[in-house]
Design a protein around this motif. Structure first.
Motif, PDB file in Angstrom:
ATOM      1  N   ARG A  25       0.731  -1.198  -0.150  1.00 30.56           N
ATOM      2  CA  ARG A  25      -0.136   0.125   0.122  1.00 30.56           C
ATOM      3  C   ARG A  25       0.775   1.216   0.147  1.00 30.56           C
ATOM      4  N   SER A  26       2.078   1.181  -0.184  1.00 28.63           N
ATOM      5  CA  SER A  26       3.067   2.301   0.158  1.00 28.63           C
ATOM      6  C   SER A  26       2.866   3.413  -0.773  1.00 28.63           C
ATOM      7  N   SER A  27       2.349   3.106  -2.383  1.00 24.92           N
ATOM      8  CA  SER A  27       2.214   4.125  -3.320  1.00 24.92           C
ATOM      9  C   SER A  27       1.005   5.040  -2.763  1.00 24.92           C
ATOM     10  N   ALA A  28       0.042   4.399  -1.736  1.00 28.97           N
ATOM     11  CA  ALA A  28      -1.132   5.236  -1.176  1.00 28.97           C
ATOM     12  C   ALA A  28      -0.852   6.068  -0.244  1.00 28.97           C
ATOM     13  N   LEU A  82      25.194  -0.911  -1.047  1.00 30.72           N
ATOM     14  CA  LEU A  82      25.736   0.117  -1.788  1.00 30.72           C
ATOM     15  C   LEU A  82      25.084   0.034  -3.324  1.00 30.72           C
ATOM     16  N   ILE A  83      24.813  -1.106  -3.788  1.00 32.80           N
ATOM     17  CA  ILE A  83      24.286  -1.153  -5.044  1.00 32.80           C
ATOM     18  C   ILE A  83      22.780  -0.459  -4.893  1.00 32.80           C
ATOM     19  N   GLY A  84      22.059  -0.764  -3.879  1.00 36.59           N
ATOM     20  CA  GLY A  84      20.579  -0.280  -3.581  1.00 36.59           C
ATOM     21  C   GLY A  84      20.827   1.239  -3.465  1.00 36.59           C
ATOM     22  N   LEU A  85      21.800   1.828  -2.874  1.00 38.45           N
ATOM     23  CA  LEU A  85      21.819   3.169  -2.589  1.00 38.45           C
ATOM     24  C   LEU A  85      22.209   3.963  -3.813  1.00 38.45           C
ATOM     25  N   HIS A  86      22.848   3.174  -4.747  1.00 39.85           N
ATOM     26  CA  HIS A  86      23.239   3.914  -6.022  1.00 39.85           C
ATOM     27  C   HIS A  86      22.104   3.981  -6.936  1.00 39.85           C
ATOM     28  N   LEU A  87      21.445   2.945  -6.920  1.00 38.02           N
ATOM     29  CA  LEU A  87      19.961   2.468  -7.783  1.00 38.02           C
ATOM     30  C   LEU A  87      18.841   3.397  -7.242  1.00 38.02           C
ATOM     31  N   SER A  88      19.188   3.938  -5.975  1.00 35.25           N
ATOM     32  CA  SER A  88      17.833   4.735  -5.206  1.00 35.25           C
ATOM     33  C   SER A  88      17.819   6.016  -5.785  1.00 35.25           C
ATOM     34  N   LYS A  89      19.162   6.615  -6.348  1.00 33.38           N
ATOM     35  CA  LYS A  89      19.085   7.748  -7.177  1.00 33.38           C
ATOM     36  C   LYS A  89      18.427   7.927  -8.295  1.00 33.38           C
ATOM     37  N   ARG A  90      18.228   6.656  -9.020  1.00 34.75           N
ATOM     38  CA  ARG A  90      17.622   6.812 -10.237  1.00 34.75           C
ATOM     39  C   ARG A  90      16.193   5.843 -10.467  1.00 34.75           C
ATOM     40  N   VAL A  91      15.974   5.201  -9.087  1.00 34.21           N
ATOM     41  CA  VAL A  91      14.754   4.526  -9.109  1.00 34.21           C
ATOM     42  C   VAL A  91      13.943   4.767  -8.028  1.00 34.21           C
ATOM     43  N   ALA A  92      12.627   5.205  -8.137  1.00 39.95           N
ATOM     44  CA  ALA A  92      11.726   5.468  -6.849  1.00 39.95           C
ATOM     45  C   ALA A  92      11.649   4.116  -6.061  1.00 39.95           C
ATOM     46  N   GLY A  93      11.855   4.274  -4.989  1.00 41.10           N
ATOM     47  CA  GLY A  93      11.618   3.177  -3.895  1.00 41.10           C
ATOM     48  C   GLY A  93      10.173   2.840  -4.028  1.00 41.10           C
ATOM     49  N   ALA A  94       9.237   3.651  -4.022  1.00 41.78           N
ATOM     50  CA  ALA A  94       7.984   3.425  -3.982  1.00 41.78           C
ATOM     51  C   ALA A  94       7.199   2.596  -5.094  1.00 41.78           C
ATOM     52  N   GLN A  95       8.052   2.521  -6.107  1.00 45.31           N
ATOM     53  CA  GLN A  95       7.732   1.795  -7.495  1.00 45.31           C
ATOM     54  C   GLN A  95       8.037   0.309  -6.991  1.00 45.31           C
ATOM     55  N   LEU A  96       8.858   0.193  -6.300  1.00 50.03           N
ATOM     56  CA  LEU A  96       9.670  -1.289  -6.213  1.00 50.03           C
ATOM     57  C   LEU A  96       8.792  -1.914  -4.868  1.00 50.03           C
ATOM     58  N   LYS A  97       8.407  -1.180  -3.769  1.00 49.09           N
ATOM     59  CA  LYS A  97       7.891  -1.557  -2.575  1.00 49.09           C
ATOM     60  C   LYS A  97       6.535  -2.544  -2.815  1.00 49.09           C
ATOM     61  N   PRO A  98       5.581  -2.357  -3.609  1.00 46.45           N
ATOM     62  CA  PRO A  98       4.734  -3.506  -3.662  1.00 46.45           C
ATOM     63  C   PRO A  98       5.077  -4.460  -4.451  1.00 46.45           C
ATOM     64  N   ALA A  99       6.016  -4.648  -5.292  1.00 40.06           N
ATOM     65  CA  ALA A  99       6.446  -5.970  -5.846  1.00 40.06           C
ATOM     66  C   ALA A  99       7.274  -6.821  -4.755  1.00 40.06           C
TER      67      ALA A  99
END
Length: 260
Positions: A129-132, A224-241
């Motif tokens: 439900r994070s996107s909400a 470290l990989i996740g922190l790098h990707l977080s600058k380009r990918v919105a975490g809210a888009q990944l949370k539901p999956a």
């Protein structure tokens, strides 16, 4: 199985780096089912592992200016008391056998794992439900702090970092935007986990340092990989999956622990 466990440890850090939560949700099952650690020790080890990773992530968010100090202190300070109550007094006082459920003996280890499974279900729901998530009315400081104490107690009991509870609380009741909530959450988790692990050790908990440091090493790479990707990918888009994945792991845990 241990090699698979270390490989999957990358996912612990990746999830924390990307979405600021989910580390302990994976850590405890990996420790129990792939490394053979009992439930009580697994919740203690998890506090060390998740705390170390949260510290790495918190530094990154502090450097970006995405940690809000006053709300973090108002929530995090009381949460320390909750963690201490859980790890120093409640968990050690639980008897070795609590009873039976449908013919299955409920030991302390099994109880903690089942409690962790319940937290996984709630965590999965929060992620799905994070996107909400939307800021609600800012609540009085004492209520906000009381919520922090409750979250600290719950996460201390099951060895979770509690990011899936802390992030929604900071967004909804402190009016933070998502990135600041993640950074502030990681700061709270780092302190709470350190306090919880210290209490676990002080009460006679045995620490397998080689195992814990090894997992932190692999998970640190993932973070470290996740922190790098977080600058380009919105975490809210990944949370539901990720939430649906956590729900599947919770179902496995319940089936494994409640074999009638």
């Amino acid at each position: 199985m241990s090699m698979l466990g270390y490989a999957l440890s990358l996912l612990i850090g990746l999830s924390m780096g990307l979405i600021g939560a989910g580390g302990a949700i994976l850590t405890v099952p990996i420790l129990v089912y792939l490394f053979g650690v009992n439930g009580t020790d697994a919740t203690g080890y998890s506090l060390f592992i998740v705390g170390a990773l949260s510290l790495i992530g918190a530094f990154a968010y502090v450097r970006r200016g995405q940690v809000q100090v006053l709300p973090t202190l108002a929530f995090g300070g009381p949460s320390i008391l909750g963690v201490l109550a859980a790890r120093a007094w409640v968990v050690p006082s639980l008897p070795r056998v609590l009873g039976s459920l449908g013919g299955v003996e409920v030991t302390r280890d099994r109880f903690l794992l089942l409690a962790f499974g319940v937290m996984m279900v709630f965590g999965a729901g929060a992620m799905i439900r994070s996107s909400a998530l939307r800021p609600a009315a800012v609540i009085p400081t004492w209520k906000f702090s009381a919520l922090g104490m409750f979250v600290g107690f719950v996460t201390g009991m099951v060895g979770a970092g509690g990011g899936f509870l802390i992030v929604p609380a900071l967004v909804c009741f402190a009016g933070m935007e998502m990135k600041s909530a993640i950074g502030s959450s990681l700061s709270i988790i780092a302190v709470n986990s350190a306090i919880g692990f210290a209490a676990f050790s002080a009460r006679g908990g045995t620490a397998n340092w080689g195992l814990m440091v090894g997992i932190v090493g692999f998970a640190g790479i993932g973070m470290l990989i996740g922190l790098h990707l977080s600058k380009r990918v919105a975490g809210a888009q990944l949370k539901p999956a990720f939430g649906f994945f956590v729900l599947a792991v919770a179902c496995f845990l319940f089936v494994r622990e409640l074999r009638f």
